[in-house]
Design a protein around this motif. Structure first.
Motif, PDB file in Angstrom:
ATOM      1  N   PHE A  55     -19.320   9.133  69.388  1.00 39.61           N
ATOM      2  CA  PHE A  55     -18.545   8.916  68.166  1.00 39.61           C
ATOM      3  C   PHE A  55     -17.051   9.106  68.426  1.00 39.61           C
ATOM      4  N   LYS A  57     -15.522   8.755  71.253  1.00 42.27           N
ATOM      5  CA  LYS A  57     -15.069   7.624  72.056  1.00 42.27           C
ATOM      6  C   LYS A  57     -14.840   6.406  71.175  1.00 42.27           C
ATOM      7  N   GLN A  58     -15.733   6.193  70.223  1.00 42.31           N
ATOM      8  CA  GLN A  58     -15.585   5.084  69.290  1.00 42.31           C
ATOM      9  C   GLN A  58     -14.314   5.236  68.470  1.00 42.31           C
ATOM     10  N   SER A  61     -11.191   4.604  70.524  1.00 45.48           N
ATOM     11  CA  SER A  61     -11.018   3.159  70.700  1.00 45.48           C
ATOM     12  C   SER A  61     -10.464   2.529  69.433  1.00 45.48           C
ATOM     13  N   SER A  62     -10.926   3.005  68.274  1.00 42.57           N
ATOM     14  CA  SER A  62     -10.431   2.481  67.011  1.00 42.57           C
ATOM     15  C   SER A  62      -8.954   2.797  66.825  1.00 42.57           C
ATOM     16  N   THR A  99      -9.079  -0.634  75.795  1.00 43.85           N
ATOM     17  CA  THR A  99      -9.927  -0.437  74.630  1.00 43.85           C
ATOM     18  C   THR A  99     -10.924  -1.571  74.506  1.00 43.85           C
ATOM     19  N   GLY A 103     -16.676  -1.046  70.936  1.00 41.41           N
ATOM     20  CA  GLY A 103     -16.966   0.375  71.124  1.00 41.41           C
ATOM     21  C   GLY A 103     -17.612   1.012  69.918  1.00 41.41           C
ATOM     22  N   GLY A 104     -17.410   0.427  68.722  1.00 42.85           N
ATOM     23  CA  GLY A 104     -18.011   0.988  67.520  1.00 42.85           C
ATOM     24  C   GLY A 104     -19.520   0.854  67.474  1.00 42.85           C
ATOM     25  N   CYS A 105     -20.087   0.056  68.355  1.00 47.96           N
ATOM     26  CA  CYS A 105     -21.546  -0.136  68.365  1.00 47.96           C
ATOM     27  C   CYS A 105     -22.272   0.961  69.132  1.00 47.96           C
ATOM     28  N   LEU A 106     -21.526   1.771  69.889  1.00 49.72           N
ATOM     29  CA  LEU A 106     -22.175   2.764  70.756  1.00 49.72           C
ATOM     30  C   LEU A 106     -23.054   3.742  69.979  1.00 49.72           C
ATOM     31  N   SER A 195     -15.402   2.425  56.322  1.00 53.79           N
ATOM     32  CA  SER A 195     -14.963   1.801  57.569  1.00 53.79           C
ATOM     33  C   SER A 195     -14.234   0.486  57.316  1.00 53.79           C
TER      34      SER A 195
END
Length: 317
Positions: A55, A57-58, A61-62, A99, A103-106, A195
Motif C-alpha cells: 500500500f 509503495k502504491q 507511486s501515486s 513510477t 502500481g495501484g493494482c498491487l 480515490s
C-alpha cells in the motif's frame, strides 16, 4: 472450484484460522458468533498489515504521479492531435521518474489469493468437510456459530430448509445478509469515490476522468454478487473495505495533494489529521510569549582629550 496449485495457501489460511479461533476460545465459547466474527476480523487485519508495504509503495507511486501532473498536462496539450505520440511521451516521463501507473493494482492483486482461500475454506466448512487440516470439531463450531442471528456459513440464496438446518430463521437470516451486503456496497462506493475524487483533482483534463466517475457508481453493484457468498466471507469483505477506507483517508490527510498555481509552481499544503481534526477541532495553539526588548545599552561619551596648551591653568613655556 478449488485450484490444486493453491492447496498450500488454503492450508495456511485454515491453519491461521485455527490458531486465532483457538486463542479466542480461551475466554469466548468456541461456537459463539462473536468468537468467529473476531476470528475473521483478526485474520483480515493481519492480512492487511502483511500487505501494508505494498500500500505504501502504491501511495508513493501515486504521489510521484501527482508531482508529474503539470508535465503530463503539458504533454497532453502539446500532442493533443497525436494520441499515440502523447501516450509514448507520457509513459517515457513515468519511466524516467521511476513510477508505474499500474502500481495501484498491487494491493488488489495481493488480496485476491487470500480472498479465494477464504472462500474455499468457508465453503468447505459450509459443506461440513474438515479439509485443509481443519478438525471436525472446528468445522462443527463454525457451522453452529450465528452472527446477529444468521449462521456464519449461510448464503442469501440458500433455501429455507438449508437455513433451518443450520438452526436459524430464513427471513431473519436473509435480512441480516442483505444488511451486510448493503454495508459492503456502501464502503466500496466510498473507497472508490475517495480515490477518484483525488485523481480527478490531480488531473482535471484527464480523458479517463469520465470513465473513472462511471466506475465509481458501478463498483457498488459488484457487491450484489456477494449475495451468493457465505456470511463469513461477506464479513471479511466488509472489514477489508473499512480498513481500506480508513487507510486511504489517513494517507491522504497526512500527504495532501500538491497544488499547482498559474505559473506552474508546485506547493504542498500542510498535512491535517483528517476526520479526527473535524471531530475534536484543531488543537489550540498558545501564542508564543513575546520577550521584552532589551533596554538600549548606554554608551558613555568620553570627552575628547584637549591639547596640553588649552588645558585650564596651563601656560605656554
Amino acid at each position: 472450484m478449488e485450484l490444486p496449485f493453491l492447496n498450500w495457501l488454503y492450508t495456511a489460511v485454515a491453519q491461521v484460522i485455527t490458531w486465532i479461533h483457538g486463542g479466542y476460545s480461551t475466554f469466548i465459547p468456541a461456537s459463539s458468533g462473536l468468537n468467529w466474527a473476531l476470528t475473521i476480523i483478526t485474520l483480515t487485519v493481519l492480512m492487511r498489515l502483511l500487505i501494508f508495504p505494498l500500500f505504501m509503495k502504491q501511495m508513493r507511486s501515486s504521489r510521484k504521479m501527482q508531482e508529474l501532473a503539470p508535465k503530463v498536462q503539458e504533454l497532453r496539450k502539446k500532442y493533443k492531435n497525436d494520441k499515440q505520440r502523447m501516450n509514448q511521451e507520457v509513459m517515457k516521463l513515468y519511466q524516467e521518474a521511476g513510477t508505474n501507473p499500474l502500481g495501484g493494482c498491487l494491493p488488489i492483486v495481493a488480496q485476491f489469493p487470500i480472498f479465494i482461500s477464504m472462500f474455499t475454506v468457508l465453503r468447505a466448512i459450509a459443506e461440513d468437510r474438515p479439509a485443509f487440516g481443519m478438525t471436525k470439531e472446528l468445522v462443527n463450531s463454525a457451522r453452529a456459530a450465528h452472527v446477529i442471528a444468521a449462521p456464519l456459513t449461510a448464503k442469501f440464496f440458500d433455501s429455507a430448509e438449508v437455513i433451518r438446518g443450520l438452526g436459524a430463521e430464513p427471513v431473519l437470516t436473509k435480512i441480516v445478509l442483505g444488511c451486510f451486503v448493503a454495508v459492503s456496497s456502501c464502503t466500496t462506493f466510498l473507497t472508490v469515490r475517495q480515490s477518484v475524487r483525488r485523481s480527478v483533482a490531480q488531473m482535471p483534463d484527464n480523458p479517463m476522468a469520465q470513465q473513472q466517475k462511471i466506475l465509481m457508481y458501478i463498483s457498488p453493484l459488484f457487491a450484489i454478487f456477494s449475495l451468493n457468498f457465505q456470511l463469513g466471507l461477506i464479513l471479511y469483505w466488509v472489514t477489508t473495505n473499512l480498513w481500506t477506507l480508513g487507510q486511504q483517508h489517513w494517507f491522504y490527510s497526512r500527504h495532501p495533494m500538491p497544488v499547482v498555481d498559474e505559473k506552474g509552481n508546485v506547493t504542498t499544503p500542510e498535512p491535517s489529521n483528517g476526520v479526527f481534526t473535524k471531530l475534536v477541532g484543531k488543537p489550540k495553539t498558545t501564542a508564543p510569549e513575546i520577550e521584552p526588548e532589551p533596554a538600549p545599552k548606554i554608551v558613555r561619551q568620553q570627552p575628547a582629550r584637549q591639547p596640553r596648551s588649552k588645558r585650564t591653568g596651563s601656560k605656554k613655556s
